[in-house]
Motif scaffolding. Sequence first.
Motif, short mmCIF file in Angstrom:
data_model
loop_
_atom_site.label_atom_id
_atom_site.label_comp_id
_atom_site.label_asym_id
_atom_site.label_seq_id
_atom_site.Cartn_x
_atom_site.Cartn_y
_atom_site.Cartn_z
N ILE A 309 1.07 -1.11 -0.23
CA ILE A 309 -0.08 0.14 -0.10
C ILE A 309 0.78 1.35 0.00
N SER A 310 1.97 1.07 0.50
CA SER A 310 3.01 2.18 0.39
C SER A 310 3.88 2.18 -0.87
N GLN A 311 3.59 1.10 -1.77
CA GLN A 311 4.56 0.79 -2.98
C GLN A 311 5.88 0.59 -2.73
N LEU A 312 6.36 0.05 -1.43
CA LEU A 312 7.60 -0.27 -1.04
C LEU A 312 7.71 -1.71 -1.18
N MET A 313 7.08 -2.28 -2.14
CA MET A 313 7.43 -3.81 -2.22
C MET A 313 8.85 -3.87 -3.44
N GLN A 314 9.54 -5.27 -3.07
CA GLN A 314 10.70 -5.34 -3.90
C GLN A 314 10.29 -5.95 -5.40
N MET A 315 10.52 -5.05 -6.46
CA MET A 315 9.95 -5.25 -7.70
C MET A 315 11.15 -5.61 -8.50
N ARG A 316 10.86 -6.87 -9.57
CA ARG A 316 12.03 -7.18 -10.45
C ARG A 316 12.30 -6.14 -11.30
N ASP A 317 11.00 -5.41 -12.15
CA ASP A 317 11.29 -4.24 -12.92
C ASP A 317 10.97 -3.00 -12.29
N PRO A 318 11.67 -1.97 -12.54
CA PRO A 318 11.50 -0.59 -11.97
C PRO A 318 10.08 -0.15 -11.79
N TYR A 319 9.93 0.62 -11.08
CA TYR A 319 8.50 1.36 -10.94
C TYR A 319 8.47 2.39 -11.97
N LEU A 320 7.14 2.70 -12.33
CA LEU A 320 7.21 3.70 -13.51
C LEU A 320 7.85 5.01 -13.31
N ASP A 321 7.54 5.36 -11.94
CA ASP A 321 8.32 6.73 -11.64
C ASP A 321 9.48 6.35 -10.58
N ASP A 322 10.35 5.39 -11.17
CA ASP A 322 11.44 5.21 -10.22
C ASP A 322 12.58 6.52 -10.62
N ASP A 362 7.54 -9.07 -6.70
CA ASP A 362 7.93 -10.35 -7.13
C ASP A 362 9.47 -10.50 -7.12
N ALA A 363 10.27 -9.50 -6.81
CA ALA A 363 11.71 -9.80 -6.75
C ALA A 363 11.77 -10.31 -5.12
N ALA A 364 11.05 -9.79 -4.17
CA ALA A 364 11.02 -10.56 -2.73
C ALA A 364 10.68 -12.03 -2.66
N LEU A 365 9.59 -12.05 -3.80
CA LEU A 365 9.00 -13.35 -3.99
C LEU A 365 10.34 -14.34 -4.29
N ASP A 366 11.11 -13.98 -5.25
CA ASP A 366 12.27 -14.64 -5.54
C ASP A 366 13.09 -15.13 -4.59
N LEU A 367 13.52 -14.19 -3.57
CA LEU A 367 14.24 -14.28 -2.24
C LEU A 367 13.54 -15.54 -1.45
N THR A 382 8.47 -32.96 4.48
CA THR A 382 7.14 -33.18 3.76
C THR A 382 6.14 -32.20 4.54
N ASP A 383 5.26 -31.90 4.00
CA ASP A 383 4.18 -31.01 4.72
C ASP A 383 4.74 -29.87 5.45
N HIS A 384 5.55 -29.27 4.94
CA HIS A 384 6.27 -27.98 5.70
C HIS A 384 5.20 -26.90 5.66
N ARG A 385 4.26 -26.76 4.66
CA ARG A 385 3.22 -25.98 4.63
C ARG A 385 3.74 -24.51 4.69
N THR A 386 4.67 -24.14 4.27
CA THR A 386 5.24 -22.80 4.29
C THR A 386 4.01 -21.83 3.67
N VAL A 387 3.67 -20.87 4.26
CA VAL A 387 2.67 -19.94 3.80
C VAL A 387 3.24 -18.48 2.87
N ILE A 388 2.78 -18.31 2.01
CA ILE A 388 3.30 -17.37 0.92
C ILE A 388 2.03 -16.19 1.46
N VAL A 389 2.46 -15.44 2.15
CA VAL A 389 1.60 -14.53 2.90
C VAL A 389 1.31 -12.99 1.98
N HIS A 390 0.24 -12.86 1.52
CA HIS A 390 -0.28 -11.69 0.82
C HIS A 390 -0.26 -11.76 -0.59
N PHE A 391 1.00 -12.07 -1.12
CA PHE A 391 1.06 -12.62 -2.40
C PHE A 391 0.64 -11.62 -3.44
#
Length: 553
Positions: A309-322, A362-367, A382-391
């Motif tokens: 919501i702050s657009q502070l996520m780590q993105m693979r490609d630059p923000y439009l206004d970077d 998506d860059a953070a999802l790579d990490l 097995t069955d580690h059930r790691t939760v990818i949160v927000h996505f």
Amino acid sequence: MATSPTTVFTARRVITMDPGVSDATAVAVSDGRVVAVGPVADLRDAGVVDDTFADAIVCAGLIDQHLHPILGATTLMTDVIAIEDWELPGKTYPAAHSAKEYRQRLSEAAQQFSKPDEWLFSWGYHKLWHGGLDRDLLDEISATRPIAVWQRSCHEWFLNSAAVDALHLTAADMTGPAASMVDFAAGHWWETGMNLLLPRLAPVFMSQDRLTSGLHQLVAYLHRNGVTAINEPGLMWALEPWSLYQDILGDPSTPFSSTFLVDARSQADGGMDPADAVADAERQVAMASAGKVRLLPKQVKLFADGAIISQLMQMRDPYLDDTGHPDLCHHGEWMMKPDTFRAFAKAYWNATWQLHIHVNGDAALDLVLDTVDECMTEHPRTDHRTVIVHFANSSEEQVDRIARLGAVVSANPYYPVGFADHYAAHGLGADRADVMVRAESVLRRGIPLSLHSDLPMAPAAPLMLAWCAVNRQTPSGRTVAPEQRISVHDALRAITIEAAYSWRLEDELGSITPGKLANFTILADDPYAVDPLALKDLPILGTVYEGRWFPSG
């Protein structure tokens, strides 16, 4: 063996979310648990018949998989001036759609107090809707009244000079690694920079009276929305009022359960070595693992990047206004530095804890996926059930990886609905903004999917969340990435049994199945029969929590 009489609740329909019982019109309950479910004719002789819900729909109790009680209690107790309407028990805060409207509302709020030094707290501001904000602008609102504005994401604060002075803050206090996320002259703190503000601000903003009132309002709000179980994924002992949680959320009159997870970021921010983290987490769970309000065992919250919501996520490609301009902050932020994240994730993984990982870009999802991949290679589970949160942001290739690695997804379906219109024009562009939260892609690969509000990031109204996932309709009327819409059935699963599965509580919650807790949400109409666009407006008559009826209103 049952010690209390069995009650047979009849209904127009019982939505069990149990594939083994798809056609039911009655459910038998004893000692707070389901003992039988099926047609009325088969259960009439099983106990005392109660026809209170005979004309209604009994649904498996709705679950909000991920929300923040302290944030819900505090944000919604302020002067809410947000980008959307907020309907709370007894009052509605209308949206502010422009900079002019926002500043007018904030000025009006500043004039409502009789004491000139009384604090004004407001939540809901967002630059893309409300224009720029800094200390100078807030000083124009009032040079004498302390004003603190909490950004819509809860990951940023803006203070005027009177507030800075009241807290005795100085530029010299802004030291250490977190200082890179502070603009003291502008009165702006964001992400981990807030660690340099909150120790001074919290005693004022989170006073006992404010928290008590806020938690009571939260209980009423969640009940009105049919919620029967919540989880706070990351308990911050230094800030959160555990005794109040026990008193208010744990009160017998509160018709939902509240579970919590250990917060690894607090450990990292406190300088703890990853090698000591698991033992510390076990200590936390040992002292708070029982009762209606409790920590879940061997489940931990980790954080990758900043707030969407702050657009502070780590993105693979630059923000439009970077442009590299520091005021835009469009390089993204890490909430746990990558090396720190990996170290803590591996320490918990190797101790067989379940990881719940906040990730938005998506860059953070790579990490995150690289780290889980390394963990699986070095110590297969097995069955580690790691939760990818927000996505929020992802690629199809990343969804493939999630499936291969055996992770699950808990998504916030409000992101494309609430933000795609503006993010298409600012920051992300339409190609990325519209496809946020690839829910259908997740289900198509057989990945378990739950939905959450992350209150106050979205309303803590599970039927609203289901509506978002089913319709993906923005305030402008656009349907964004229609191919990512999911069915009503899958959306209902995501706010019932799949939510319980993500917490490893599927044997207790999430469906109306014999042996499970008797938690039901009572609806006036059938969610499968109404127009999908009407799903969020289904009247909720109340809830049954562990066999007790709690009517709304």
